[in-house]
Design an enzyme around this catalytic site. Structure first.
Site, mmCIF file in Angstrom:
data_model
loop_
_atom_site.group_PDB
_atom_site.id
_atom_site.type_symbol
_atom_site.label_atom_id
_atom_site.label_comp_id
_atom_site.label_asym_id
_atom_site.label_seq_id
_atom_site.Cartn_x
_atom_site.Cartn_y
_atom_site.Cartn_z
ATOM 1 N N SER A 1 8.865 4.215 -4.278
ATOM 2 C CA SER A 1 8.648 2.962 -3.540
ATOM 3 C C SER A 1 9.905 2.102 -3.660
ATOM 4 C CB SER A 1 7.453 2.237 -4.172
ATOM 5 O OG SER A 1 7.522 0.851 -3.923
ATOM 6 N N TYR B 1 2.752 -1.319 -11.661
ATOM 7 C CA TYR B 1 3.146 -0.542 -10.479
ATOM 8 C C TYR B 1 4.668 -0.438 -10.411
ATOM 9 C CZ TYR B 1 3.808 0.388 -5.436
ATOM 10 O OH TYR B 1 4.205 0.907 -4.234
#
Ligand code: NAP
Length: 266
Positions: A138, A151
């Protein structure tokens, strides 16, 4: 790499990017090993793909389950030519909202899972002297934003895993590719509630991409042996800017990112 008749193992194949990636590899004539927890969804996809698909349900947060899954894949299909480490989850929380168990869950899949799956097959791939390990990561692995502590940390760890693998596998014939999509129109945010509203507003500059677009870029990068691919173009430009002026991009991301309710009132 020519993909016809190659064995491609895809984690997180029950949904989103993984599901689209399985279809795309099968379209190129590869045999696809579909891995995730939701067996019914994997079976439905395998039925749609036909004789090129095999189903391996597994919880990738459990190293014993990964070892058992790898043994089945090896005996039925042989060592994969390509591994796509794509399975991922994790609700976005500020550090002070996160419990130690939340943190472990956020790191387990994708980071630990990618390490488990890679190490389950790495020795055989190196012995054979060919193949490719793909990691779906990501943009938060380049610029952390507020309100997504576990995350973001897991994706930076994943970036470290990619670099360490690239160093380790140099000269073995096994390549490594990192795929960096911007926001994707998958089930991710429905499956991880409370996260979507914490995307920094600056990311409105980056058009959303579909799982199919990510799958095409991923398969293309695998075919061409690329080390990294990012999409869409606007994300590539912003990542380039973050390379040149990291503090400016980190600041813009922070000021347009999530605020705690008491901060938002100020
Ligand atoms: N969506 C985005 O905007 C975006 C942007 C950049 C990067 N990414 C990354 O892309 C990857 C794929 O996300 P997606 O957008 O395709 O989301 P998704 O549709 O929610 O798919 C996630 C996949 O991971 C699997 N998974 C989760 N936990 C698992 C576990 N413990 N064991 C095995 N499989 C597990 C899920 O399958 P089961 O539930 O069946 O196990 C599912 O197939 C993630 O790593 C995500 O962080 C997504």
């Amino acid at each position: 790499m020519e993909l016809w008749n190659k064995v491609v193992l895809i984690t997180g194949a029950s949904s989103g990017i993984g599901e689209a990636t399985a279809r795309e590899f099968a379209r190129a004539g590869a045999k696809v090993a579909l891995v995730a927890r939701r067996e019914e969804r994997l079976k439905a996809l395998a039925l749609e793909i036909g004789e090129l698909a095999w189903v391996y349900p597994a919880d990738l947060g459990d190293p014993d389950a990964v070892v058992a899954m790898a043994a089945r894949v090896r005996s039925e299909l042989g060592t994969p030519d390509v591994i796509v480490n794509n399975a991922g989850a994790g609700t976005w929380q500020f550090a002070d909202e996160t419990t130690p168990h939340d943190f472990l869950r956020q790191a387990a899949v994708p980071y630990l899972a990618a390490g488990y799956v890679t190490t389950a097959f790495a020795a055989d791939m190196v012995r054979r002297g060919s193949g490719r390990i793909v990691v779906v990561n990501s943009p938060v692995s380049r610029v952390a934003w507020p309100g997504a502590f576990g995350y973001a940390a897991a994706r930076w760890a994943l970036r470290g895993l990619v670099q360490a693998l690239q160093a380790d596998l140099r000269g073995t014939g096994v390549g490594v590719t990192e795929v960096l999509p911007g926001k994707v129109s998958s089930d991710y945010f429905a499956s991880n509630p409370g996260s979507e509203e914490r995307i920094p507003t600056i990311s409105a500059l980056i058009p959303e991409v579909t799982p199919e677009q990510v799958a095409r870029a991923l398969v293309n990068a695998t075919r061409k042996g690329r080390r990294r691919t990012a999409l869409p173009l606007t994300l590539r430009l912003i990542l380039g800017q973050a390379w040149v002026t990291p503090r400016l991009v980190a600041w813009l991301t922070a000021i347009t990112g999530a605020k705690r309710p008491e901060q938002a009132k100020r």
